[in-house]
Design a protein around this motif. Structure first.
Motif, mmCIF file in Angstrom:
data_model
loop_
_atom_site.group_PDB
_atom_site.id
_atom_site.type_symbol
_atom_site.label_atom_id
_atom_site.label_comp_id
_atom_site.label_asym_id
_atom_site.label_seq_id
_atom_site.Cartn_x
_atom_site.Cartn_y
_atom_site.Cartn_z
ATOM 1 N N LEU A 16 0.828 -1.215 0.000
ATOM 2 C CA LEU A 16 0.000 0.000 0.000
ATOM 3 C C LEU A 16 0.864 1.268 0.000
ATOM 4 O O LEU A 16 0.568 2.231 -0.715
ATOM 5 N N ALA A 17 1.927 1.257 0.787
ATOM 6 C CA ALA A 17 2.805 2.432 0.855
ATOM 7 C C ALA A 17 3.472 2.693 -0.490
ATOM 8 O O ALA A 17 3.536 3.837 -0.957
ATOM 9 N N ILE A 18 3.957 1.660 -1.139
ATOM 10 C CA ILE A 18 4.623 1.823 -2.437
ATOM 11 C C ILE A 18 3.631 2.309 -3.488
ATOM 12 O O ILE A 18 3.946 3.189 -4.290
ATOM 13 N N LYS A 20 0.997 4.111 -2.948
ATOM 14 C CA LYS A 20 0.703 5.518 -2.658
ATOM 15 C C LYS A 20 1.856 6.410 -3.100
ATOM 16 O O LYS A 20 1.634 7.474 -3.688
ATOM 17 N N ILE A 21 3.073 6.005 -2.830
ATOM 18 C CA ILE A 21 4.246 6.793 -3.250
ATOM 19 C C ILE A 21 4.248 6.942 -4.766
ATOM 20 O O ILE A 21 4.435 8.037 -5.298
ATOM 21 N N ARG A 22 4.033 5.848 -5.452
ATOM 22 C CA ARG A 22 4.026 5.880 -6.921
ATOM 23 C C ARG A 22 2.919 6.787 -7.440
ATOM 24 O O ARG A 22 3.127 7.584 -8.350
ATOM 25 N N TYR A 23 1.736 6.686 -6.832
ATOM 26 C CA TYR A 23 0.615 7.520 -7.267
ATOM 27 C C TYR A 23 0.878 9.002 -6.992
ATOM 28 O O TYR A 23 0.582 9.852 -7.822
ATOM 29 N N ASP A 24 1.419 9.319 -5.823
ATOM 30 C CA ASP A 24 1.696 10.716 -5.468
ATOM 31 C C ASP A 24 2.678 11.371 -6.425
ATOM 32 O O ASP A 24 2.572 12.556 -6.708
ATOM 33 N N HIS A 25 3.632 10.616 -6.924
ATOM 34 C CA HIS A 25 4.675 11.191 -7.771
ATOM 35 C C HIS A 25 4.382 11.095 -9.266
ATOM 36 O O HIS A 25 4.884 11.904 -10.040
ATOM 37 N N THR A 26 3.609 10.102 -9.666
ATOM 38 C CA THR A 26 3.383 9.916 -11.105
ATOM 39 C C THR A 26 1.917 9.912 -11.501
ATOM 40 O O THR A 26 1.605 10.038 -12.682
ATOM 41 N N PHE A 28 0.178 7.258 -11.353
ATOM 42 C CA PHE A 28 -0.006 5.913 -11.891
ATOM 43 C C PHE A 28 -0.162 4.918 -10.748
ATOM 44 O O PHE A 28 0.526 5.004 -9.746
ATOM 45 N N ILE A 29 -1.080 3.975 -10.918
ATOM 46 C CA ILE A 29 -1.255 2.873 -9.967
ATOM 47 C C ILE A 29 -1.106 1.571 -10.733
ATOM 48 O O ILE A 29 -1.738 1.373 -11.776
ATOM 49 N N ALA A 30 -0.279 0.680 -10.198
ATOM 50 C CA ALA A 30 -0.063 -0.605 -10.865
ATOM 51 C C ALA A 30 -1.272 -1.522 -10.672
ATOM 52 O O ALA A 30 -1.543 -2.366 -11.515
ATOM 53 N N ALA A 46 8.025 -0.907 -8.973
ATOM 54 C CA ALA A 46 8.120 0.529 -8.681
ATOM 55 C C ALA A 46 9.521 1.053 -8.966
ATOM 56 O O ALA A 46 9.690 2.148 -9.508
ATOM 57 N N LEU A 47 10.537 0.279 -8.620
ATOM 58 C CA LEU A 47 11.914 0.687 -8.918
ATOM 59 C C LEU A 47 12.156 0.723 -10.423
ATOM 60 O O LEU A 47 12.907 1.563 -10.913
#
Length: 192
Positions: A16-18, A20-26, A28-30, A46-47
């Motif tokens: 969930l944290a990853i 959210k981080i990905r969504y906040d910056h891009t 995009f949600i996988a 994510a990396l």
């Protein structure tokens, strides 16, 4: 008789944290499932999306080496060289280069692990073999993937924002130069 799925809360919260981080910056949600065994997949995915160019290798000491070239990173350092030429500032003393290095060090120092090291490569001139990148070295004992993902996405966002800031700075200095040359040319014509 009563079997329940093995839910590892740390892995679920990590997924969930990853996300959210990905969504906040891009934005995009996988959309990965919340299944504890998918945590490494989500982390590596994510990396894999954090940078335009990524290369990975394992050395003889079981150290995992990843090189990240973030979006806008190469253009940022190219514009830093242009800024240095215009303002007669060496690459090492360029305030934009120093600010970027300080930001990267601050973010990477925030990872709570002794099993990680990094190096920011900012060559004065980019070639096929030398290009700006962040090399991250992790040993097999490293287990702070959420902090690593967060730091790398923060660095990614920083380079994109710093690039825009530097473009505006160079455009405004170019406009000032054009204005001053026009004023000086008008003064010369008037004097003649």
């Amino acid at each position: 008789m009563f079997e329940s799925p093995d839910l590892y809360m740390d892995d679920l919260l990590g997924i969930l944290a990853i996300e959210k981080i990905r969504y906040d910056h891009t934005g995009f949600i996988a959309g990965e499932s919340l299944y504890g065994d998918d945590f490494p997949v989500v982390c590596y995915d994510a990396l894999g999306n954090v940078a335009d160019s990524i290369s990975a290798d394992v050395d003889d000491c079981d150290t995992y080496i990843q090189k990240f070239c973030f979006p806008g990173m190469e253009e940022f350092y190219r514009l830093c060289r242009e800024y240095g030429r215009r303002n007669r500032v060496s690459f090492q003393n360029n305030p934009y280069v120093r600010e970027a290095a300080n930001f990267v060090n601050q973010e990477m120092n925030g990872i709570d692990s002794y099993c990680i090291d990094w190096r920011l490569f900012t060559p004065k001139k980019a070639t096929k073999k030398k290009w700006p990148c962040l090399a991250v070295f992790t040993s097999i004992e490293f287990y702070q993937p959420v902090q690593l993902v967060e730091s790398l996405y923060n660095i990614r966002t920083y380079y994109m924002q710093a690039l825009e800031k530097l473009k505006k700075e160079l455009q405004s200095s170019q406009m000032k130069t054009l204005y001053l040359t026009e004023v000086s040319q008008a003064a010369e014509r008037k004097a003649a």
